[in-house]
Design a protein around this motif. Structure first.
Motif, PDB file in Angstrom:
ATOM      1  N   SER A 123      23.916  27.292 -42.366  1.00 37.00           N
ATOM      2  CA  SER A 123      23.632  28.094 -40.956  1.00 37.00           C
ATOM      3  C   SER A 123      23.385  29.607 -41.330  1.00 37.00           C
ATOM      4  O   SER A 123      23.158  30.686 -40.508  1.00 37.00           O
ATOM      5  CB  SER A 123      24.819  28.277 -40.077  1.00 37.00           C
ATOM      6  N   ASP A 124      23.380  29.632 -42.789  1.00 41.19           N
ATOM      7  CA  ASP A 124      22.851  31.071 -43.116  1.00 41.19           C
ATOM      8  C   ASP A 124      21.423  31.799 -42.629  1.00 41.19           C
ATOM      9  O   ASP A 124      21.395  33.189 -42.080  1.00 41.19           O
ATOM     10  CB  ASP A 124      22.606  31.203 -44.732  1.00 41.19           C
ATOM     11  N   PHE A 125      20.668  31.288 -42.549  1.00 45.42           N
ATOM     12  CA  PHE A 125      19.229  31.477 -42.164  1.00 45.42           C
ATOM     13  C   PHE A 125      19.264  32.143 -40.528  1.00 45.42           C
ATOM     14  O   PHE A 125      19.098  33.142 -40.213  1.00 45.42           O
ATOM     15  CB  PHE A 125      18.023  30.653 -42.036  1.00 45.42           C
ATOM     16  N   PHE A 126      20.121  31.285 -39.653  1.00 47.41           N
ATOM     17  CA  PHE A 126      20.142  31.713 -38.295  1.00 47.41           C
ATOM     18  C   PHE A 126      21.187  33.015 -38.290  1.00 47.41           C
ATOM     19  O   PHE A 126      20.712  33.838 -37.721  1.00 47.41           O
ATOM     20  CB  PHE A 126      20.896  30.404 -37.818  1.00 47.41           C
ATOM     21  N   GLY A 127      22.181  32.927 -38.849  1.00 44.33           N
ATOM     22  CA  GLY A 127      23.093  33.904 -39.148  1.00 44.33           C
ATOM     23  C   GLY A 127      22.457  35.433 -39.397  1.00 44.33           C
ATOM     24  O   GLY A 127      22.781  36.229 -38.748  1.00 44.33           O
TER      25      GLY A 127
END
Ligand code: PHE
Length: 479
Positions: A135-139
């Motif tokens: 979920s890094d990209f979104f976060g």
């Protein structure tokens, strides 16, 4: 009828525009999830019954109020009955509160489309090595200082460009391009997904009625579970049909006097539900296959809302391999069309209200509303980043608070008051007269009369109570 008021070129133009409004994120990220959680086919049957009764009634009422008064929601109610203008005011606050966060989410969708397009054509892992799998990209995107706001404003500019052109040249023409593309992409992706190995089990999970979903802990039919399912379906239906947002009254005010309202309403409901159903066919089997592959429990993988669209689905696309990038790109293109056309409709509800109230031109109103929304969207845009710690009230962030105050409070209250006005104050004849004024039949009149007076108000009151309890966590209510 106001001679200068713009109108749709005909019934098809109206049906397409109203369907374009109705088909939005609600169809894509909420319907499939609710269906999966509430017993698949069981939920779908309940939803369909509610659609042709409760949904039909509310949409008939709103579209007809618009056409009869030739006004948008802000001024329409006072024209029906002096002293009822406050209902129109509530119905105008709603779109102004929804659009700032819808715009921000539209910006997220744009960002994802661009990322998938770049990965498809430029190769590499633009989302960052392995980031698509987490979920890094979104976060990191939603917490960035400026980007979420910038993308949101760009998305809003696209809508403004359409609105400023007017009802026929702007909204109608843009729908003629976007809606067929949306249909084609939905069908194309659903067919592709249903042919993936292992998809059949996912299709069954979605469609086969599962009566256990209506059972309580002891395994027998539970009234409480049934009530929760019913409320889940009613809430979803109202949101999905764009009811109580001022939109259907505004769009109804552009319906030519010669067009059949009843037929139009049935067609709008059909298209909206068809896309919601197909969205389930594209999302559920895909998530199901992924869950089985990675050993995640299906219930856990199948989330609703942003978590599904921006975290789970990118992981699913990444797991498909290189074809997943193209699939992701097509999927987010489809979401852009769905979100743009909905955002245009809610923007138009604001613009039209301002035009009718201040008697200013469409152009001035479009600019005025643009700056208001852009300003207000700063709050939800920053809510995940720099202002993340600000809990406005009741422990909610801006975006949650805007969502809660509209879909749980103002919208049910607005719809409830509309029913009381039509069912009890002016009487259903007001609607029937407008529907049948050219000798057109009103086949569902009896149903409408009973629904608007007795049944729909009860559903709305229950929805108001249950949504408030659910959101504030009262009485352990969960949907
Ligand atoms: N029916 C729309 C949807 O499903 C609801 C909506 C319309 C929301 C317009 C915002 C703006 O998303």
């Amino acid at each position: 009828m106001n001679e200068n008021r713009e109108n749709w070129s005909g019934r098809i133009g109206f049906v397409l525009a109203a369907a374009a409004s109705a088909i939005g994120l609600g169809n894509l990220w909420r319907f499939p999830y609710l269906a999966a959680q509430y017993g698949g086919g069981t939920f779908i049957v309940i939803y369909l019954v509610l659609l042709v009764t409760v949904g039909f009634t509310m949409m008939m009422a709103e579209v007809t109020i618009g056409r009869a008064t030739a006004q948008s929601q802000l001024t329409a109610y006072n024209k029906i009955k002096k002293g009822w203008g406050f209902v129109g005011l509530i119905g105008t606050i709603v779109p102004f509160l929804i659009i700032p966060y819808y715009t921000v989410i539209g910006g997220w969708v744009l960002k994802y489309f661009i990322a998938f397009a770049q990965m498809s054509f430029g190769g590499g892992e633009l989302m960052g090595a392995g980031a698509a799998q987490s979920s890094d990209f979104f976060g990191s995107f939603i917490s960035a200082p400026f980007a979420p706001f910038g993308y949101g404003v760009f998305f809003l500019l696209l809508c403004a460009a359409v609105i400023v052109m007017g009802v026929r040249k702007g909204i109608e023409k843009s729908n003629l391009v976007m809606m067929p593309l949306l249909f084609l992409l939905t069908i194309g992706i659903a067919v592709y997904v249903c042919t993936l190995p292992g998809a059949l089990a996912g299709i069954k999970y979605y469609l086969v009625p599962n009566m256990d979903a209506l059972a309580g802990a002891d395994g027998t039919f539970s009234v409480a579970r049934f009530g929760q399912t019913l409320m889940g379906a009613v809430g979803q239906m109202f949101f999905s049909l764009s009811i109580a947002m001022g939109i259907m009254i505004t769009y109804g005010s552009y319906v030519p006097k010669t067009a059949s309202i009843e037929k139009s309403v049935r067609h709008i409901e059909f298209f909206d539900t068809l896309i919601a159903f197909l969205a389930g066919l594209m999302i559920i089997p895909m998530v199901y296959v992924f869950a089985v592959k990675t050993g995640t429990p299906v219930n856990e993988a199948m989330k609703a809302g942003p978590g599904l669209m921006f975290i789970t689905l990118p992981k699913v696309f990444a797991s498909i391999g290189p074809a997943g990038n193209y699939l992701g790109m097509c999927f987010f293109a489809l979401v852009i069309f769905a979100a743009l056309t909905s955002c245009i409709s809610i923007y138009e509800a604001c613009v039209s209200a301002v035009c009718d109230f201040l008697k200013i031109s469409r152009k001035s109103s479009t600019f005025f509303v643009f700056f208001m929304i852009a300003f207000m969207s700063v709050f939800p845009a920053m809510g995940y980043g720099a202002w993340g710690d600000i809990k406005v009230i009741l422990g909610m962030q801006f975006l949650d608070l805007m969502d809660f105050s509209t879909s749980c409070l103002l919208m049910p209250i607005n719809a409830l008051l509309t029913c009381i006005l039509i069912g009890w104050v002016v009487g259903e004849k007001y609607i029937a007269d407008e529907v049948t004024h050219l000798g057109e039949p009103f086949k569902g009149r009896k149903l409408f009369a009973v629904m608007v007076k007795y049944v729909v108000p009860v559903f709305l009151a229950l929805l108001l109570i249950s949504e408030t309890c659910r959101n504030l966590g009262l009485f352990g209510w969960k949907i």
